[in-house]
Design a protein around this motif. Sequence first.
Motif, mmCIF file in Angstrom:
data_model
loop_
_atom_site.group_PDB
_atom_site.id
_atom_site.type_symbol
_atom_site.label_atom_id
_atom_site.label_comp_id
_atom_site.label_asym_id
_atom_site.label_seq_id
_atom_site.Cartn_x
_atom_site.Cartn_y
_atom_site.Cartn_z
ATOM 1 N N VAL A 313 20.298 10.848 36.757
ATOM 2 C CA VAL A 313 20.234 9.429 36.409
ATOM 3 C C VAL A 313 20.474 9.246 34.913
ATOM 4 O O VAL A 313 21.211 8.358 34.477
ATOM 5 N N GLY A 314 19.865 10.127 34.138
ATOM 6 C CA GLY A 314 19.988 10.025 32.688
ATOM 7 C C GLY A 314 21.422 10.121 32.230
ATOM 8 O O GLY A 314 21.842 9.416 31.315
ATOM 9 N N TRP A 317 23.198 6.539 32.416
ATOM 10 C CA TRP A 317 22.907 5.530 31.381
ATOM 11 C C TRP A 317 23.155 6.063 29.988
ATOM 12 O O TRP A 317 23.551 5.324 29.094
ATOM 13 N N TRP A 318 22.943 7.371 29.797
ATOM 14 C CA TRP A 318 23.165 7.927 28.465
ATOM 15 C C TRP A 318 24.640 7.798 28.087
ATOM 16 O O TRP A 318 24.985 7.353 26.992
ATOM 17 N N PHE A 320 26.860 5.727 29.314
ATOM 18 C CA PHE A 320 27.200 4.317 29.134
ATOM 19 C C PHE A 320 26.684 3.801 27.787
ATOM 20 O O PHE A 320 27.408 3.174 27.010
ATOM 21 N N GLY A 321 25.428 4.113 27.500
ATOM 22 C CA GLY A 321 24.815 3.616 26.261
ATOM 23 C C GLY A 321 25.482 4.180 25.031
ATOM 24 O O GLY A 321 25.696 3.464 24.046
ATOM 25 N N MET A 322 25.844 5.447 25.050
ATOM 26 C CA MET A 322 26.431 6.034 23.851
ATOM 27 C C MET A 322 27.845 5.525 23.606
ATOM 28 O O MET A 322 28.264 5.385 22.467
ATOM 29 N N GLN B 93 12.527 8.707 29.465
ATOM 30 C CA GLN B 93 13.745 7.914 29.721
ATOM 31 C C GLN B 93 13.728 6.575 28.999
ATOM 32 O O GLN B 93 14.633 6.304 28.220
ATOM 33 N N MET B 97 16.132 5.491 26.008
ATOM 34 C CA MET B 97 16.990 4.320 26.217
ATOM 35 C C MET B 97 16.799 3.297 25.108
ATOM 36 O O MET B 97 17.737 2.598 24.722
ATOM 37 N N VAL B 100 19.079 4.487 22.418
ATOM 38 C CA VAL B 100 20.503 4.430 22.745
ATOM 39 C C VAL B 100 20.979 2.982 22.926
ATOM 40 O O VAL B 100 22.039 2.602 22.439
ATOM 41 N N PHE B 101 20.190 2.165 23.632
ATOM 42 C CA PHE B 101 20.666 0.819 23.956
ATOM 43 C C PHE B 101 20.271 -0.231 22.930
ATOM 44 O O PHE B 101 20.927 -1.246 22.804
ATOM 45 N N PHE B 104 20.699 1.201 18.153
ATOM 46 C CA PHE B 104 22.064 1.218 17.620
ATOM 47 C C PHE B 104 22.587 -0.215 17.484
ATOM 48 O O PHE B 104 23.162 -0.594 16.469
ATOM 49 N N PHE B 169 15.170 5.058 39.445
ATOM 50 C CA PHE B 169 15.382 4.539 38.111
ATOM 51 C C PHE B 169 15.101 3.035 38.045
ATOM 52 O O PHE B 169 14.415 2.545 37.151
#
Lengths: 347, 449
Positions: A313-314, A317-318, A320-322, B93, B97, B100-101, B104, B169
Motif C-alpha cells: 500500500v505504501g 501513495w509514496w 504518487f506523493g513524491m 504511514q 504521508m 510527503v503530501f 512539501f 488503508f
Amino acid sequence: MMGFIWFWLVAVMIVGYVVLDGFDLGVGVLHLFLVRTEAERRATLASIGPVWDGNEVWLLAGGGTLYFAFPLLYASAFSGFYLPLMIVLWLLILRGVSLELRNHLEVGVWRVLLDGLFGLSSALLTIFFGAALANVLRGVPLQADGYFFLPLWTNWQPGPHPGILDWYTVIGGLLALVALTLHGALWLTIKTSGELEDRARRVVTPLWFVLVALTAVSLAATIAVRPASLNNYFNYPATFIVPIGVVASLGGIWLFNRKVQPVKAFLSSCLYLFFMLAGACWGLYPTLLPATTGADRDITLSRAISGPHTLAVGLVWWGFGMVLAIGYIVFVYSKFRGKVDLRAGGH
Amino acid sequence: MTAELIHRLHFAFTITFHYLFPQLTMGLALLIVVLKSVALKTGSEQWDRAARFWGRIFAINFVFGVVTGIPMEFEFGTNWARFARLSGGVIGQPLAMEGVFSFFLESAFLGLFLYGEKRISKLMHWFSAVMVFVGSWVSGFFIIVTDAWMQHPVAYDRLPNGQFEVLSFWQLLLNPWALLQYAHNMTGAVITGSFVMAAVGAFYLLEGRLDEYGRVFLKVGVIAGLVASILIIFPTGDLHGKYVARNQPAAMAGMEGLFKTENGAGMVLIGQPNEDTGQIDNPIVVNDALSFLIYGTTKAEVKGLDQIPHDQWPTALPLLFYAYHIMAGLGTWFALLMIVSAFLLWRERLYTARWALWALLLSFPLPYIANTAGWMTAELGRQPWLIYGLMRTSEGYSNTVSASNGLFTLLGFMGLYLLLGILFTVLIYREISNGPEPKLPAVEAIQAD
C-alpha cells in the motif's frame, strides 16, 4: 523484493536530504566567513530563504518513511542514538529560528547574535550528520533484543564498546563539514554576483583539496574499521562504478569551477554526495545497522521490514506523493532561479 | 521519578508547546485565504496589506511550528521505541504521508507566498495562499489519523512478531474517530485564529490607531469566530462526545467524574473529584443532563467508574476531569462572546462598544487554553492505554533510555523553549505594534544596505 525497493527508497530520501539541505547548511557555515556587508549577508540568506524549509522536509519525510518501512530500525536507532539526536533537534531548532527571524529584527545586536547562531548550528549539524552516518557504518553494540544505548564518547576507539564520537566518526563529521561547505560555496557561485560570487569561487579551491584528502582518508578508515564493507563490491564488480563516480565528480567540481560554469560545478558536487552516500549504502546492504557485538545481532533488512500489505500500500501513495512533491519543488526552484536581486522583492 | 513518567512528561511538554503554533497557523491559513479572496475580487490594496500583515504573523508562527514539530516525529523513536517498533507499520504511514503530501506542498507554496509576491501574478499569489491552507489542513488530518488509531484502533492485524499491520488503508484514513476528532480539532484551530485576529482588531480600535485595519480584523474575526464557536459545540463536540462515551466509557466517566453508574446521570458543572470517597466534592449538578446529552433521553444508563476494573481507570483522574471542564467551560464563553459581538457588529455598534472590545482583546489567550485542555482530555482519557485496549503506556516507552537521560533532555527542552517563548512574544508584539501599513521606503532602503 519489497525489502530491496524500500531500502533504496529510504536511501533516495537520505540523498535528497543531503543534496538539498546540504547546500543551505553549507551556506550557513560559509556566511560567517565570506560576507563583508549587510547587503551581501541579505543576498546570501535570500538565496536559501524560500527553499531551506522545503529542503528540511526531506529529513522529516525520510524519517517517516523509515518509521513505517523499517520500524525495528527506527525504534532501535532512534533510542540508541538518543543523546546525539536530541542535540541535533536543538540545533535544528536554533538554526531555523535564527535564520528566519533575523529579518524580523532591525536591531544590530540581535542580528549579530542570530547570524552567529545560524552559522554555528549549521556547522555543528553537518558534523553530527557525518558522524551519525559513520556510526551506522562502524556499527553499534546491539543487544540480543535489538536495542542499544550509546554514550557520547567512551575511549574514542571504534572497538566493541564505542561512543558516538571516536576517531573514525570524527573523520566522518569533518568530511561532511567540508563537503557541505564546498557544496554551499558552489550554490553561492550560482546565486550571488559581484565580489561575493568571486570570493565564493575562490574559497572552493582550498576546500576542494581538503575534501579530496578527507575522502581518501575516510575510505581507507572505513575499510579498516569494517572490512565487510567491500564484500558487495567484490561480489558485483560492476558496482565499482560508484567509487569511479566519486573520483569523476570530484574532477568535475574542480574543472567546472575553474571554467566558471557554476551550475555544472554544483551538479558535480550533487553527484559527489550521491555517489558517496550510495556507495556507503551499498557497502552495508542488506545490513541496516551492523552490530559490534557479533554479526548475528546485525539488524538486517529481512529482520526490520514491515508487513507485506503495509509496504505494498505504501508504495502506491509514496510514489504518487513524491511525484507531486517533486513537481512543487521544480516549480519553486524555477520561480526563484537566477541570481538573487535584492531590489526585486528581497530575492 | 520513573522512566515511564519522564518519557510521558517529555512527550507531553514538547507537544503541548508545539501545538501552540499550528493551532494558530491552521486557523489563520483559512482567514488569510478570506482576506486574499476579498483583495483579489475588489482589488483593494487595504485587504492585500491586511493579508500581508497576517502573512508575517503566520510566518513567525510557522517557523516556531516547524522547529518544534520536528522533535515530535523523532520522539516516537527516541522516547517510545517499543511502541514505535510494534506500531510503525500502521501509524508510520500517516506520519510519513504528512511529510510527503503536506510538508512539501506547504513549504513550497509558503516560500512563494512570502518571497514571491513580485515574481508571480496576483492570481498565482492567491493560489499560493490557498495551497498553504490546504497543506496545513492536510497535515492536521494525518496527525489526527495517527492519534485516532491510538484512541480507537481499526483495520489492523498482528504479525507473528507482534507488529501491527494495516489491513485496509482506507479504513485507517476514514476511521470514524479520526473524522469526528478532525472536525472538532480544526474548528478549534479556527477559533484560535479568529479570536487572535479579532483581538488585534480590538487592540487597534482601543488604541485609536490603524482604525481601518482594526475594523477589517474585527469583522473577519467575529464572523469566523461566531461560526466556529457554534460548530465547536454542535455538531462537532456533541458527536465526538457521544462517540467517546460509547467507545471509551472509562474516559467519559473520568471526564464527567461519574464514579457510580446511574440511570439519569447528572452533569457536574463544577466540583472536585475525590478518589478516596468516590464522590465529587462541592458539586453543582444539572440533573439527568449527561444521560440526555449522550443518549438523547433523560433516563438512559451511563456507565460509571464502578463498572470499570480499577487498573483500567484513567491514571490522572482529577486532571482529566479538570481539563475537560476547562475546555467545555471556555467553549461556552466563546459562543456567548461571539454571539454578542456578532450582534453588535450587525447593529454597527461593535466598533464603538469599548466594553466588548476589551472582552475580545482579553479573550485571546483563552482558545489556546481550551485547545490544550481538549488535547489533554483526549490523551489523559486514553490512559492507561497507549493503544486503546491493546498496549499499555507502561509497555511502550524506550527502556534503554534511562530516567536520568530523559530528564537531561527534558530540562534541555524546557530551557530552550523558555527562550523561544520569550523571543516569540517579542517578535509578535513588534509585528502588531508596527501594524499593517508598509514602512517608509527610506527605511527599507537603509535596511537593504
